[in-house]
Write a protein that holds these residues in place. Structure first.
Motif, PDB file in Angstrom:
ATOM      1  N   ARG A  99      49.836  70.123  27.638  1.00 13.56           N
ATOM      2  CA  ARG A  99      49.708  68.756  27.121  1.00 13.56           C
ATOM      3  C   ARG A  99      49.368  68.825  25.639  1.00 13.56           C
ATOM      4  NH1 ARG A  99      51.473  63.977  28.579  1.00 13.56           N
ATOM      5  NH2 ARG A  99      50.788  64.390  30.721  1.00 13.56           N
ATOM      6  N   ASP A 100      50.242  68.271  24.797  1.00 12.80           N
ATOM      7  CA  ASP A 100      49.989  68.210  23.367  1.00 12.80           C
ATOM      8  C   ASP A 100      48.719  67.392  23.125  1.00 12.80           C
ATOM      9  OD1 ASP A 100      50.074  67.678  20.572  1.00 12.80           O
ATOM     10  OD2 ASP A 100      52.258  67.807  20.564  1.00 12.80           O
ATOM     11  N   PRO A 101      47.761  67.901  22.358  1.00 14.61           N
ATOM     12  CA  PRO A 101      46.508  67.163  22.159  1.00 14.61           C
ATOM     13  C   PRO A 101      46.666  65.849  21.415  1.00 14.61           C
ATOM     14  CG  PRO A 101      46.610  69.055  20.698  1.00 14.61           C
ATOM     15  CD  PRO A 101      47.752  69.195  21.654  1.00 14.61           C
ATOM     16  N   VAL A 102      47.823  65.637  20.771  1.00 22.15           N
ATOM     17  CA  VAL A 102      48.050  64.354  20.088  1.00 22.15           C
ATOM     18  C   VAL A 102      48.882  63.400  20.947  1.00 22.15           C
ATOM     19  CG1 VAL A 102      47.863  65.380  17.796  1.00 22.15           C
ATOM     20  CG2 VAL A 102      50.115  65.174  18.860  1.00 22.15           C
ATOM     21  N   ASP A 103      49.149  63.794  22.186  1.00 19.16           N
ATOM     22  CA  ASP A 103      49.950  62.958  23.089  1.00 19.16           C
ATOM     23  C   ASP A 103      49.032  61.950  23.785  1.00 19.16           C
ATOM     24  OD1 ASP A 103      51.894  61.869  24.657  1.00 19.16           O
ATOM     25  OD2 ASP A 103      52.026  63.567  26.050  1.00 19.16           O
ATOM     26  N   LEU A 104      48.688  60.909  23.051  1.00 19.08           N
ATOM     27  CA  LEU A 104      47.854  59.844  23.595  1.00 19.08           C
ATOM     28  C   LEU A 104      48.171  58.542  22.884  1.00 19.08           C
ATOM     29  CD1 LEU A 104      44.149  60.376  22.367  1.00 19.08           C
ATOM     30  CD2 LEU A 104      46.129  61.294  21.236  1.00 19.08           C
ATOM     31  N   PRO A 105      47.929  57.411  23.533  1.00 18.14           N
ATOM     32  CA  PRO A 105      48.318  56.114  22.958  1.00 18.14           C
ATOM     33  C   PRO A 105      47.412  55.726  21.797  1.00 18.14           C
ATOM     34  CG  PRO A 105      47.945  55.963  25.334  1.00 18.14           C
ATOM     35  CD  PRO A 105      47.371  57.260  24.879  1.00 18.14           C
ATOM     36  N   PRO A 106      47.851  54.753  20.990  1.00 18.49           N
ATOM     37  CA  PRO A 106      47.032  54.292  19.864  1.00 18.49           C
ATOM     38  C   PRO A 106      45.865  53.438  20.338  1.00 18.49           C
ATOM     39  CG  PRO A 106      49.012  52.979  20.024  1.00 18.49           C
ATOM     40  CD  PRO A 106      49.166  54.078  21.035  1.00 18.49           C
ATOM     41  N   LEU A 107      44.988  53.093  19.396  1.00 21.10           N
ATOM     42  CA  LEU A 107      43.850  52.229  19.684  1.00 21.10           C
ATOM     43  C   LEU A 107      44.293  50.915  20.314  1.00 21.10           C
ATOM     44  CD1 LEU A 107      41.962  52.753  16.312  1.00 21.10           C
ATOM     45  CD2 LEU A 107      41.103  53.466  18.530  1.00 21.10           C
ATOM     46  N   ILE A 108      43.470  50.409  21.221  1.00 16.05           N
ATOM     47  CA  ILE A 108      43.754  49.132  21.873  1.00 16.05           C
ATOM     48  C   ILE A 108      43.619  47.960  20.903  1.00 16.05           C
ATOM     49  CG2 ILE A 108      42.875  47.484  23.587  1.00 16.05           C
ATOM     50  CD1 ILE A 108      44.380  49.667  24.924  1.00 16.05           C
ATOM     51  N   GLY A 109      42.603  48.014  20.054  1.00 14.34           N
ATOM     52  CA  GLY A 109      42.365  46.901  19.132  1.00 14.34           C
ATOM     53  C   GLY A 109      41.567  45.788  19.785  1.00 14.34           C
ATOM     54  N   LYS A 110      41.737  44.576  19.284  1.00 11.34           N
ATOM     55  CA  LYS A 110      40.906  43.453  19.715  1.00 11.34           C
ATOM     56  C   LYS A 110      41.609  42.521  20.699  1.00 11.34           C
ATOM     57  CE  LYS A 110      38.071  43.445  15.543  1.00 11.34           C
ATOM     58  NZ  LYS A 110      37.539  42.653  14.396  1.00 11.34           N
ATOM     59  N   ARG A 111      42.623  42.997  21.382  1.00 10.76           N
ATOM     60  CA  ARG A 111      43.326  42.134  22.331  1.00 10.76           C
ATOM     61  C   ARG A 111      42.431  41.783  23.516  1.00 10.76           C
ATOM     62  NH1 ARG A 111      44.457  44.566  27.034  1.00 10.76           N
ATOM     63  NH2 ARG A 111      45.109  46.749  27.181  1.00 10.76           N
ATOM     64  N   GLY A 112      42.818  40.727  24.240  1.00  9.67           N
ATOM     65  CA  GLY A 112      42.097  40.323  25.432  1.00  9.67           C
ATOM     66  C   GLY A 112      42.544  41.100  26.652  1.00  9.67           C
ATOM     67  N   PRO A 113      41.881  40.894  27.790  1.00 10.17           N
ATOM     68  CA  PRO A 113      42.272  41.565  29.037  1.00 10.17           C
ATOM     69  C   PRO A 113      43.701  41.222  29.438  1.00 10.17           C
ATOM     70  CG  PRO A 113      40.108  40.561  29.251  1.00 10.17           C
ATOM     71  CD  PRO A 113      40.683  40.050  27.969  1.00 10.17           C
ATOM     72  N   GLN A 114      44.388  42.197  29.988  1.00  8.66           N
ATOM     73  CA  GLN A 114      45.775  42.030  30.396  1.00  8.66           C
ATOM     74  C   GLN A 114      46.035  42.751  31.709  1.00  8.66           C
ATOM     75  OE1 GLN A 114      48.005  43.540  27.097  1.00  8.66           O
ATOM     76  NE2 GLN A 114      47.720  41.707  25.846  1.00  8.66           N
ATOM     77  N   ARG A 115      47.224  42.556  32.204  1.00  3.87           N
ATOM     78  CA  ARG A 115      47.675  43.272  33.400  1.00  3.87           C
ATOM     79  C   ARG A 115      48.427  44.513  32.927  1.00  3.87           C
ATOM     80  NH1 ARG A 115      47.042  41.186  38.020  1.00  3.87           N
ATOM     81  NH2 ARG A 115      47.978  42.093  39.890  1.00  3.87           N
ATOM     82  N   VAL A 116      48.061  45.673  33.454  1.00  4.54           N
ATOM     83  CA  VAL A 116      48.583  46.956  32.991  1.00  4.54           C
ATOM     84  C   VAL A 116      49.200  47.708  34.161  1.00  4.54           C
ATOM     85  CG1 VAL A 116      47.975  49.162  31.930  1.00  4.54           C
ATOM     86  CG2 VAL A 116      46.804  47.083  31.202  1.00  4.54           C
ATOM     87  N   LYS A 117      50.348  48.320  33.928  1.00  2.00           N
ATOM     88  CA  LYS A 117      50.984  49.140  34.957  1.00  2.00           C
ATOM     89  C   LYS A 117      50.781  50.621  34.632  1.00  2.00           C
ATOM     90  CE  LYS A 117      54.549  45.847  36.390  1.00  2.00           C
ATOM     91  NZ  LYS A 117      56.010  45.612  36.539  1.00  2.00           N
ATOM     92  N   ALA A 118      50.354  51.388  35.624  1.00  2.00           N
ATOM     93  CA  ALA A 118      50.147  52.825  35.458  1.00  2.00           C
ATOM     94  C   ALA A 118      50.967  53.569  36.500  1.00  2.00           C
ATOM     95  CB  ALA A 118      48.672  53.168  35.594  1.00  2.00           C
ATOM     96  N   ASP A 119      52.042  54.210  36.061  1.00  2.00           N
ATOM     97  CA  ASP A 119      52.924  54.948  36.954  1.00  2.00           C
ATOM     98  C   ASP A 119      52.680  56.444  36.800  1.00  2.00           C
ATOM     99  OD1 ASP A 119      55.860  52.803  36.633  1.00  2.00           O
ATOM    100  OD2 ASP A 119      54.014  52.574  37.772  1.00  2.00           O
ATOM    101  N   LEU A 120      52.401  57.113  37.908  1.00  2.00           N
ATOM    102  CA  LEU A 120      52.193  58.558  37.909  1.00  2.00           C
ATOM    103  C   LEU A 120      53.144  59.200  38.904  1.00  2.00           C
ATOM    104  CD1 LEU A 120      48.282  58.673  37.986  1.00  2.00           C
ATOM    105  CD2 LEU A 120      49.741  59.159  36.010  1.00  2.00           C
TER     106      LEU A 120
END
Length: 388
Positions: free
Chosen positions: A81-102
């Motif tokens: 796993r590349d150590p830079v393989d991660l998403p950017p900061l979330i920021g100040k958005r509100g709660p949302q519905r998120v899909k996580a596929d594994l």
């Protein structure tokens, strides 16, 4: 194919499969097993879970983790796993519905020079994908066990408030897809892992990762973020052996690993994917221990952690000016520091004999010298020495 439920029967099945494939593994060229995309996406649909206040989505919603495309090739896979393989900061958005596929996979990967191992993975890499959400998000988890799997797999999220962290809801045989959803009510940095009995076997073979639940308002911006996890591999063959290495149930039960690894393999964060930064930048490392058995004394040689978020807590004030951080198996921490001096900095577990069993990474810092902070009186001689 009906999978055996008894642990010993499953161990015998996977061992037999490994022996049958021994000749093919040794003859294979370096490459990747098949194309796979780490798919975890979010929708722009905001909601108001529990007491959290929802905000309208503004523009595209960040993915829960990056989409890493694996290129098809014949032969042995790189599970690093590349150590830079991660998403950017979330920021100040509100709660949302998120899909996580594994997707759970069992693949032959390169463990060390000249040595392969039959890994069990989330999305073909060790650790699994870095999942990034915020407190109040509702997460829809979908886990698919690949058609070729010989074992049942699932996922247990330490960030989940619910039975088994979702493990029973995701018990999946080969070719099956299972799922559940949860609301993230506790911010922090958490481990996830496969929890099918014998859980330690699944973890030792590579089935672990991190999920970050950012607090309201998000995390402060830094220049570099890295994803690093420590694990153990228990092989029948001694450390340094070549060829197709096989798992040892006896060594696992006796807690006698042959290999300690960062990000999946020996050399993963040295020759393969070293961490890189520039003088003056701020660095944040998300560090976790998959284990399954050994506590880490995480340390960066030549640096002091400016801030340590103990035990992965993001609501407790950070501890400042720390040399070494204790992280148990199934635990995590977040450390931050500024790089002031160029050079190569070793990431280690300060149980230092583990370096000789593969556990070392490198942070390469480029940029101008800073003699006000560090001055070598004989740099030419130092350049000839391996040092740390």
């Amino acid at each position: 194919m009906k999978l055996p439920r008894d642990r010993n029967d499953r161990v015998m099945l996977v061992t037999a499969s490994a022996l049958v494939g021994l000749g093919l593994i040794i003859a294979a060229d370096l490459g990747l097993r098949r194309t796979n995309t780490d798919l975890i996406t979010t929708t722009a649909e905001a909601r108001e879970p529990r007491s959290y206040t929802s905000q309208p989505a503004r523009g595209p919603v960040p993915h829960a983790h990056t989409k890493t495309k694996t290129v098809k090739a014949d032969g042995v896979a790189s599970v690093v796993r590349d150590p830079v393989d991660l998403p950017p900061l979330i920021g100040k958005r509100g709660p949302q519905r998120v899909k996580a596929d594994l997707e759970t996979t069992e693949i032959t990967g390169q463990l060390a020079d000249g040595a392969t191992y039959r890994y069990w993975t989330f999305n073909d890499k060790v650790p699994g994908p870095f999942i990034r959400i915020r407190v109040g998000d509702t997460v829809e988890v979908r886990l698919r066990n690949h058609d070729d799997s010989s074992m049942m797999h699932n996922v247990d999220f330490h960030a989940v408030t619910g039975p088994g962290g979702g493990a029973k809801a995701t018990d999946a045989g080969a070719g099956e897809t299972r799922g559940f959803e949860f609301t993230a009510i506790n911010p922090g940095l958490y481990v996830y892992h496969c929890a099918v009995p014998f859980a330690a076997q699944h973890i030792a073979n590579g089935m672990y990762g991190l999920i970050l639940v950012e607090p309201e308002g998000g995390l402060p911006k830094v220049d570099r973020e890295f994803y690093v996890m420590q694990g153990e591999i228990y092989t029948t063959q001694k450390f340094g052996s070549t060829g197709a290495l096989t798992e040892s149930h006896d060594k696992l039960m006796d807690e006698r690993p042959e290999y300690f690894i960062f990000n999946g393999a020996v050399g993963a964060l040295t020759t393969d994917k070293p961490l890189k930064a520039t003088v003056g930048e701020t660095v944040r490392i998300f560090f976790g221990v998959g284990g399954p058995n050994f506590t880490s004394s995480f340390h960066v040689i030549g640096e002091v952690f400016d801030r340590v978020y103990t035990m992965g807590s993001l609501t407790t004030p950070p501890v400042r000016d720390v040399q070494t951080v204790t992280v148990p198996p199934g635990g995590a921490t977040m450390v931050e520091f500024k790089v002031e001096v160029p050079g190569k900095y070793m990431l280690v577990d300060h149980a230092l004999t583990r370096v000789a069993r593969g556990l070392v990474g490198i942070l390469e810092v480029s940029g101008p010298e800073n003699t006000a902070i560090y001055k070598d009186h004989d740099p030419a001689r130092s350049a000839q020495s391996d040092g740390h």
